[in-house]
Design an enzyme around this catalytic site. Structure first.
Site, PDB file in Angstrom:
ATOM      1  N   LYS A   1       0.802  -1.225   0.000  1.00 10.42           N
ATOM      2  CA  LYS A   1       0.000   0.000   0.000  1.00 10.42           C
ATOM      3  C   LYS A   1       0.836   1.277   0.000  1.00 10.42           C
ATOM      4  O   LYS A   1       0.346   2.334  -0.378  1.00 10.42           O
ATOM      5  CB  LYS A   1      -0.954   0.017   1.205  1.00 10.42           C
ATOM      6  CG  LYS A   1      -2.109  -0.963   1.051  1.00 10.42           C
ATOM      7  CD  LYS A   1      -3.253  -0.633   1.981  1.00 10.42           C
ATOM      8  CE  LYS A   1      -4.415  -1.553   1.768  1.00 10.42           C
ATOM      9  NZ  LYS A   1      -5.488  -1.374   2.734  1.00 10.42           N
TER      10      LYS A   1
ATOM     11  N   LYS B   1      -8.782 -11.649  -8.626  1.00 12.05           N
ATOM     12  CA  LYS B   1      -9.811 -11.801  -7.591  1.00 12.05           C
ATOM     13  C   LYS B   1     -10.937 -10.783  -7.773  1.00 12.05           C
ATOM     14  O   LYS B   1     -10.666  -9.629  -8.113  1.00 12.05           O
ATOM     15  CB  LYS B   1      -9.135 -11.558  -6.234  1.00 12.05           C
ATOM     16  CG  LYS B   1      -9.770 -12.318  -5.090  1.00 12.05           C
ATOM     17  CD  LYS B   1      -8.938 -12.182  -3.836  1.00 12.05           C
ATOM     18  CE  LYS B   1      -9.583 -11.227  -2.865  1.00 12.05           C
ATOM     19  NZ  LYS B   1      -9.045 -11.241  -1.522  1.00 12.05           N
TER      20      LYS B   1
ATOM     21  N   LYS C   1     -13.841  -5.208  -4.620  1.00 13.29           N
ATOM     22  CA  LYS C   1     -14.706  -4.029  -4.565  1.00 13.29           C
ATOM     23  C   LYS C   1     -14.056  -2.813  -5.219  1.00 13.29           C
ATOM     24  O   LYS C   1     -14.728  -1.899  -5.636  1.00 13.29           O
ATOM     25  CB  LYS C   1     -15.083  -3.722  -3.129  1.00 13.29           C
ATOM     26  CG  LYS C   1     -13.905  -3.511  -2.210  1.00 13.29           C
ATOM     27  CD  LYS C   1     -14.337  -3.546  -0.771  1.00 13.29           C
ATOM     28  CE  LYS C   1     -13.134  -3.566   0.143  1.00 13.29           C
ATOM     29  NZ  LYS C   1     -13.480  -3.874   1.523  1.00 13.29           N
TER      30      LYS C   1
END
Ligand code: AMP
Ligand code: TRP
Length: 329
Positions: free
Chosen positions: A111, A194, A197
């Site tokens: 991140k 995958k 969202k």
């Protein structure tokens, strides 16, 4: 009864990957564990979300979990941010954790990669310590998480062992429980990735609260190969394998049986059956959700959950502060 604990991060909308990979596990496990499930709203602050959106997402998320079958009589459900003992313990654990070990966390590295250090919050760095506090404050035996969170549970174990050795036995050493294989639901438009969202292409993702006809269309236009053979083979046939996984999870049929039942079917016929199952699921969840979201049911559930959770958490946080010699605990 052994104790289960898990946190769910309220960012974005829940999709069928969440349902199959996480929510159904909680619902199954709540029968055999004393369960604590909380909305990890403090963790979502690490990336500075929009406050209004965050607030809505929290309520929506609790509503969906309840609509999916999380039972507040069996599972203690609460908001992490309302339980002040989590950050209270977290500070104590931060002072017993090391820059080196936190720097090695894969999620942090991913991140913060390619970002200026000025745009990476300290919270993103200390995130795993707050997570350790969430877990250790309840003496959790098992922690169901996705594979990406396993490293954080391992860090939690190390922090707990170190603390126990230094200050005397205080924490139970928790075990991560990773969902079994088959639980990874892939994107319908790109089955090598995958379902997520944060996906740029919403056609690849089926949201639990979305329009049912739209959801059917997404299944019908899912990317597959052109063999027209319904066979589970992730390496060579990722698209159809993903639909088989979805069908198998929603019907509780094992994959061999699904292959056998559709041995002579075309992709179009099979997709229609998958769409029927998805429709049934969404219909069921949405009917309950619309009922739940109306009154003050959610607030009552969260109030009750918080009361129970606080009692346990306070005791542990006080015990730790006492052992550390701060305050007059
Ligand atoms: P996330 O919202 O991506 O942090 O996911 C929360 C949890 O939901 C993960 O730890 C997984 O257990 C589960 N999950 C999310 N996406 C999927 C997926 N596509 N397939 C299976 N499980 C998923
Ligand atoms: N970090 C977890 C996730 O992103 C959420 C979480 C926060 C959590 N605290 C936890 C999960 C404690 C398990 C236990 O999915």
């Amino acid at each position: 009864m052994k104790r289960l604990l898990s946190g769910i991060t309220p960012t974005g909308e829940l999709h069928i990957g969440h349902y199959i990979g996480a929510i159904t596990h909680f619902i199954e496990m709540q029968k055999s564990y004393e369960s604590f499930v909380f909305v990890a709203d403090l963790h979502s602050l690490t990336v500075n979300p929009d406050p209004k959106e965050l607030k809505e997402n929290i309520r929506k998320m609790v509503g969906v979990y309840l609509a999916c079958g999380l039972d507040p009589k069996q599972t203690c459900l609460f908001n992490q941010s309302e339980n002040i003992y989590h950050p209270m313990l977290s500070w104590a654990l931060e002072c017993n954790s090391y820059m080196g070990e936190l720097s090695r966390m894969t999620q942090y590295k991913e991140k913060s990669q390619n970002k200026q250090s000025e745009s990476v919050t300290c919270g993103l760095f200390t995130y795993p310590v707050l997570m350790a506090s969430d877990i250790l404050i309840y003496d959790a035996d098992v922690v169901p998480v996705g594979g990406d969170q396993k490293q954080h549970v391992e860090l939690t174990r190390n922090i707990a062992e170190r603390f126990n050795n230094k200050y005397g036995t205080t924490f139970k050493i928790p075990n991560p429980v990773i969902a079994e294989s088959g639980a990874r639901i892939m994107d319908l438009q790109n089955p090598n990735k995958k379902m997520s969202k944060s996906d740029e292409n919403p056609k690849g993702v089926i949201f639990l609260l979305e329009d049912i006809q739209k959801a059917r269309k997404k299944i019908m236009s899912a990317v597959t190969d052109s063999d027209n053979v319904i066979k589970y083979d992730v390496a060579n046939k990722p698209g159809i394998s993903n639909l088989i996984t979805i069908y198998s999870c929603l019907t509780n049929e094992n994959i061999d049986n699904v292959e056998e039942a559709f041995a002579n079917a075309s992709y179009g016929e099979f997709k229609t059956k998958v769409a029927d199952e998805v429709e049934k699921l969404l219909q069921n969840i949405q009917t309950k959700y619309n009922e739940i979201i109306k009154g003050d049911y959610i607030d009552n559930v969260l109030d009750e959950g918080l009361k129970r959770a606080e009692k346990i958490a306070k005791e542990k946080a006080y015990d730790v502060y006492k052992k550390l010699g701060v305050g007059r605990y």
